[in-house]
Scaffold this active site. Structure first.
Site, PDB file in Angstrom:
ATOM      1  CG  ASP A  28      -5.580   2.477  -0.420  1.00 14.20           C
ATOM      2  OD1 ASP A  28      -4.796   3.450  -0.862  1.00 14.20           O
ATOM      3  OD2 ASP A  28      -6.072   2.143   0.551  1.00 14.20           O
ATOM      4  CG  ASN A  63       2.708   5.096  -2.416  1.00 10.17           C
ATOM      5  OD1 ASN A  63       3.559   5.996  -1.926  1.00 10.17           O
ATOM      6  ND2 ASN A  63       1.523   5.139  -1.986  1.00 10.17           N
ATOM      7  CE1 TYR A  78       7.306   3.455   7.197  1.00 10.47           C
ATOM      8  CE2 TYR A  78       9.658   4.572   7.357  1.00 10.47           C
ATOM      9  CZ  TYR A  78       8.428   4.392   6.913  1.00 10.47           C
ATOM     10  OH  TYR A  78       8.040   5.470   5.737  1.00 10.47           O
ATOM     11  CE  LYS A 123       8.792   2.736   3.840  1.00 12.03           C
ATOM     12  NZ  LYS A 123       8.058   2.366   2.480  1.00 12.03           N
ATOM     13  CB  ILE A 173       5.677  13.472   2.736  1.00 12.02           C
ATOM     14  CG1 ILE A 173       7.294  12.938   2.087  1.00 12.02           C
ATOM     15  CG2 ILE A 173       4.802  14.182   1.486  1.00 12.02           C
ATOM     16  CD1 ILE A 173       8.058  14.020   1.550  1.00 12.02           C
ATOM     17  CB  THR A 204       1.068  12.102   3.515  1.00 14.24           C
ATOM     18  OG1 THR A 204       1.283  11.092   4.560  1.00 14.24           O
ATOM     19  CG2 THR A 204       1.839  12.461   2.524  1.00 14.24           C
TER      20      THR A 204
END
Ligand code: NAD
Length: 249
Positions: A37, A90, A156, A160, A189, A191
């Site tokens: 990360d 990810n 984005y 993707k 999601i 998060t």
């Protein structure tokens, strides 16, 4: 079941959200996990939590938008645990919100670097390591926006869709070499990626999912682990939604 025992996994963006859930579930099922990360402190916290539950993990700092750093991070994985079997690409960002004509060049390049170029860099070095390890499995974290558009997100959406295409390309090139490559398409999601958004916008996202709620990181991780597992041995080149019915409507 400890069905990932003996496997070495490399997970990017693993200090938060979906990546953290993937890293945690892989370690619970016996894998040795590299938590990669941008935020090393947060990555170290995930590693400590995994170790506290008896798992094996190590943290490495990486900016996935920088090829040289990605090469070093994958090297760290093989140096630390001896090989590479599994990878989950990810790490990602939401980026600025604006229609295409108002999107700045700077914002465009940032989102493309972190969400698309990163997947090329990651797979390039992961595949090289997996070929030496006798094969492997890769999951790329795309989005529902890998198959449909969303307002004010040109970079984005393009990134993707690109991740889904790159997944197919790598899958057919390495299918006979024992490397499977798939993509996951989460709906919205709950998060930290969505934090800081006004309540009204959050409620709007809930309302556009047929299930009437946002997804959970653990639910995305469950699909990801299935795709990484030997149960998915004939699955490659494909893109799998976990979206509460979003794309079906
Ligand atoms: P998150 O913000 O909770 O976690 C993302 C992690 O990636 C963070 O730990 C962050 O530090 C790290 N990161 C950001 N830029 C990085 C960089 N340049 N190099 C290395 N690490 C970096 O986000 P999340 O919701 O868990 O998202 C994970 C992935 O899932 C992303 O690719 C995102 O596009 C995708 N996704 C998320 C949603 C959603 O609604 N949350 C929906 C579909 C797809």
């Amino acid at each position: 079941a400890k069905d990932f025992t003996g496997k070495v996994a490399f997970v990017t963006g693993a200090a938060s959200g979906i990546g953290e859930a993937v890293a945690t579930q892989l370690a619970e099922r016996g894998a040795k996990v590299v938590v990669a990360d941008l935020k090393l402190d947060a990555a170290n916290r995930v590693v400590e939590a995994i170790k506290a539950k008896g798992g094996e993990a190590a943290a490495v700092a990486v900016d996935v938008g920088d090829a040289a750093q990605v090469e070093k991070a994958v090297q760290f994985a093989t140096d630390t645990f001896g090989k590479l079997d599994l990878a989950v690409n990810n790490a990602g960002i939401g980026g600025a919100a604006a229609p295409l004509g108002d999107y700045t060049l700077e914002d465009w390049h940032k989102v493309i670097d972190v969400n698309l170029n990163s997947v090329f860099y990651s797979m390039k070095y992961e595949i090289a390591a997996m070929l030496k390890s006798g094969g492997g499995a890769i999951v790329n974290m795309a989005s529902i926006l890998g198959s449909v558009a969303f307002p004010n997100a040109p970079a984005y959406v393009a990134a993707k869709h690109g991740v889904v295409g790159m997944t197919k390309s790598a899958a057919i090139d390495y299918a006979k070499k024992g490397i499977r490559v798939t993509a996951v398409g989460p709906g919205f999601i709950d998060t930290p990626l969505l934090q800081g958004m006004p309540q009204e916008a959050y409620d709007g996202l809930v309302a556009i999912h047929p299930v009437g709620r946002l997804g959970k990181a653990e639910e995305v991780a469950a699909l990801t682990l299935f795709l990484l597992s030997d149960a998915a041995s004939n699955i490659t080149g494909s893109y799998h939604l976990v979206d509460g019915g979003y794309v079906a409507q």
